[in-house]
Write a protein that holds these residues in place. Sequence first.
Motif, PDB file in Angstrom:
ATOM      1  N   UNK A 157       0.844  -1.200   0.000  1.00  0.00           N
ATOM      2  CA  UNK A 157       0.000   0.000   0.000  1.00  0.00           C
ATOM      3  C   UNK A 157       0.877   1.248   0.000  1.00  0.00           C
ATOM      4  N   UNK A 158       1.914   1.263   0.821  1.00  0.00           N
ATOM      5  CA  UNK A 158       2.830   2.409   0.847  1.00  0.00           C
ATOM      6  C   UNK A 158       3.514   2.608  -0.498  1.00  0.00           C
ATOM      7  N   UNK A 159       3.900   1.506  -1.123  1.00  0.00           N
ATOM      8  CA  UNK A 159       4.547   1.571  -2.432  1.00  0.00           C
ATOM      9  C   UNK A 159       3.592   2.151  -3.479  1.00  0.00           C
ATOM     10  N   UNK A 160       2.351   1.703  -3.480  1.00  0.00           N
ATOM     11  CA  UNK A 160       1.366   2.238  -4.425  1.00  0.00           C
ATOM     12  C   UNK A 160       1.144   3.730  -4.197  1.00  0.00           C
ATOM     13  N   UNK A 161       1.031   4.129  -2.933  1.00  0.00           N
ATOM     14  CA  UNK A 161       0.811   5.540  -2.603  1.00  0.00           C
ATOM     15  C   UNK A 161       1.981   6.404  -3.045  1.00  0.00           C
ATOM     16  N   UNK A 162       3.185   5.871  -2.970  1.00  0.00           N
ATOM     17  CA  UNK A 162       4.371   6.633  -3.356  1.00  0.00           C
ATOM     18  C   UNK A 162       4.528   6.724  -4.876  1.00  0.00           C
ATOM     19  N   UNK A 163       4.081   5.705  -5.587  1.00  0.00           N
ATOM     20  CA  UNK A 163       4.317   5.624  -7.026  1.00  0.00           C
ATOM     21  C   UNK A 163       3.220   6.244  -7.881  1.00  0.00           C
ATOM     22  N   UNK A 164       2.033   6.469  -7.308  1.00  0.00           N
ATOM     23  CA  UNK A 164       0.891   6.935  -8.103  1.00  0.00           C
ATOM     24  C   UNK A 164       0.316   8.224  -7.547  1.00  0.00           C
ATOM     25  N   UNK A 165      -0.251   9.016  -8.428  1.00  0.00           N
ATOM     26  CA  UNK A 165      -0.977  10.212  -8.010  1.00  0.00           C
ATOM     27  C   UNK A 165      -2.354   9.800  -7.497  1.00  0.00           C
ATOM     28  N   UNK A 166      -3.035  10.717  -6.823  1.00  0.00           N
ATOM     29  CA  UNK A 166      -4.384  10.445  -6.346  1.00  0.00           C
ATOM     30  C   UNK A 166      -5.281  10.083  -7.528  1.00  0.00           C
ATOM     31  N   UNK A 167      -5.124  10.837  -8.623  1.00  0.00           N
ATOM     32  CA  UNK A 167      -5.947  10.599  -9.807  1.00  0.00           C
ATOM     33  C   UNK A 167      -5.699   9.207 -10.390  1.00  0.00           C
ATOM     34  N   UNK A 168      -4.446   8.809 -10.451  1.00  0.00           N
ATOM     35  CA  UNK A 168      -4.104   7.487 -10.974  1.00  0.00           C
ATOM     36  C   UNK A 168      -4.672   6.386 -10.077  1.00  0.00           C
ATOM     37  N   UNK A 169      -4.570   6.571  -8.779  1.00  0.00           N
ATOM     38  CA  UNK A 169      -5.118   5.593  -7.837  1.00  0.00           C
ATOM     39  C   UNK A 169      -6.633   5.505  -7.979  1.00  0.00           C
ATOM     40  N   UNK A 170      -7.291   6.649  -8.125  1.00  0.00           N
ATOM     41  CA  UNK A 170      -8.740   6.674  -8.319  1.00  0.00           C
ATOM     42  C   UNK A 170      -9.113   5.941  -9.600  1.00  0.00           C
ATOM     43  N   UNK A 171      -8.344   6.133 -10.666  1.00  0.00           N
ATOM     44  CA  UNK A 171      -8.614   5.460 -11.937  1.00  0.00           C
ATOM     45  C   UNK A 171      -8.479   3.945 -11.781  1.00  0.00           C
ATOM     46  N   UNK A 172      -7.473   3.492 -11.047  1.00  0.00           N
ATOM     47  CA  UNK A 172      -7.316   2.053 -10.802  1.00  0.00           C
ATOM     48  C   UNK A 172      -8.512   1.511 -10.013  1.00  0.00           C
ATOM     49  N   UNK A 173      -8.951   2.241  -9.007  1.00  0.00           N
ATOM     50  CA  UNK A 173     -10.112   1.812  -8.222  1.00  0.00           C
ATOM     51  C   UNK A 173     -11.334   1.716  -9.129  1.00  0.00           C
ATOM     52  N   UNK A 174     -11.512   2.710 -10.000  1.00  0.00           N
ATOM     53  CA  UNK A 174     -12.652   2.712 -10.919  1.00  0.00           C
ATOM     54  C   UNK A 174     -12.593   1.516 -11.871  1.00  0.00           C
ATOM     55  N   UNK A 175     -11.434   1.256 -12.453  1.00  0.00           N
ATOM     56  CA  UNK A 175     -11.278   0.126 -13.380  1.00  0.00           C
ATOM     57  C   UNK A 175     -11.555  -1.208 -12.683  1.00  0.00           C
ATOM     58  N   UNK A 176     -11.039  -1.353 -11.481  1.00  0.00           N
ATOM     59  CA  UNK A 176     -11.262  -2.595 -10.738  1.00  0.00           C
ATOM     60  C   UNK A 176     -12.730  -2.751 -10.349  1.00  0.00           C
ATOM     61  N   UNK A 177     -13.378  -1.651  -9.996  1.00  0.00           N
ATOM     62  CA  UNK A 177     -14.802  -1.683  -9.653  1.00  0.00           C
ATOM     63  C   UNK A 177     -15.627  -2.100 -10.860  1.00  0.00           C
ATOM     64  N   UNK A 201      -4.934   5.258  -2.035  1.00  0.00           N
ATOM     65  CA  UNK A 201      -5.530   6.551  -2.400  1.00  0.00           C
ATOM     66  C   UNK A 201      -5.827   7.366  -1.146  1.00  0.00           C
ATOM     67  N   UNK A 202      -6.415   6.732  -0.149  1.00  0.00           N
ATOM     68  CA  UNK A 202      -6.715   7.429   1.105  1.00  0.00           C
ATOM     69  C   UNK A 202      -5.434   7.922   1.769  1.00  0.00           C
ATOM     70  N   UNK A 203      -4.423   7.082   1.751  1.00  0.00           N
ATOM     71  CA  UNK A 203      -3.131   7.470   2.340  1.00  0.00           C
ATOM     72  C   UNK A 203      -2.538   8.662   1.594  1.00  0.00           C
ATOM     73  N   UNK A 204      -2.593   8.624   0.275  1.00  0.00           N
ATOM     74  CA  UNK A 204      -2.039   9.710  -0.544  1.00  0.00           C
ATOM     75  C   UNK A 204      -2.798  11.012  -0.309  1.00  0.00           C
ATOM     76  N   UNK A 205      -4.123  10.942  -0.244  1.00  0.00           N
ATOM     77  CA  UNK A 205      -4.935  12.133   0.030  1.00  0.00           C
ATOM     78  C   UNK A 205      -4.583  12.696   1.392  1.00  0.00           C
ATOM     79  N   UNK A 206      -4.460  11.830   2.382  1.00  0.00           N
ATOM     80  CA  UNK A 206      -4.111  12.262   3.736  1.00  0.00           C
ATOM     81  C   UNK A 206      -2.757  12.936   3.768  1.00  0.00           C
ATOM     82  N   UNK A 207      -1.779  12.354   3.077  1.00  0.00           N
ATOM     83  CA  UNK A 207      -0.425  12.932   3.029  1.00  0.00           C
ATOM     84  C   UNK A 207      -0.445  14.296   2.348  1.00  0.00           C
TER      85      UNK A 207
END
Length: 121
Positions: free
Chosen positions: A32-52, A108-114
């Motif tokens: 999770x930390x690695x994903x938060x560091x490597x992706x923007x909030x928008x990119x993380x949101x897009x991944x969540x949308x695609x998976x959903x 995504x939540x971690x990235x937004x919080x940071x």
Amino acid sequence: MGWFADLGIVTQYDGHPTTYERNDAYFEWRRVNQLAAEHSVESLQEHVHQLTTRIATYEETYDAKTPAAVDALRVAEENDDRTIDDVYSDLGDWATAHEERKRYERARQQRVSTETEQASG
């Protein structure tokens, strides 16, 4: 191995002999930390949308809310174009999509919080 136990990578169990077990929570936290560091909030949101979307497609295809609710043998028997291997492959991908969506949403939540902390600090 004691060093890994100190880091939380493994759990140490006292006994004779001492035994160790992989700490899956550590690896989940690290991913999770690695994903938060490597992706923007928008990119993380897009991944969540695609998976959903992928999960919703499986839910519709199998008329079920989770892969565990699907009787793979019945589905394969009732569909001439689906082998049991096809169904099991879908169920595995569906379960993986659920797990990945949880990871990406946590990242995504971690990235937004940071970013919120950095903006206010």
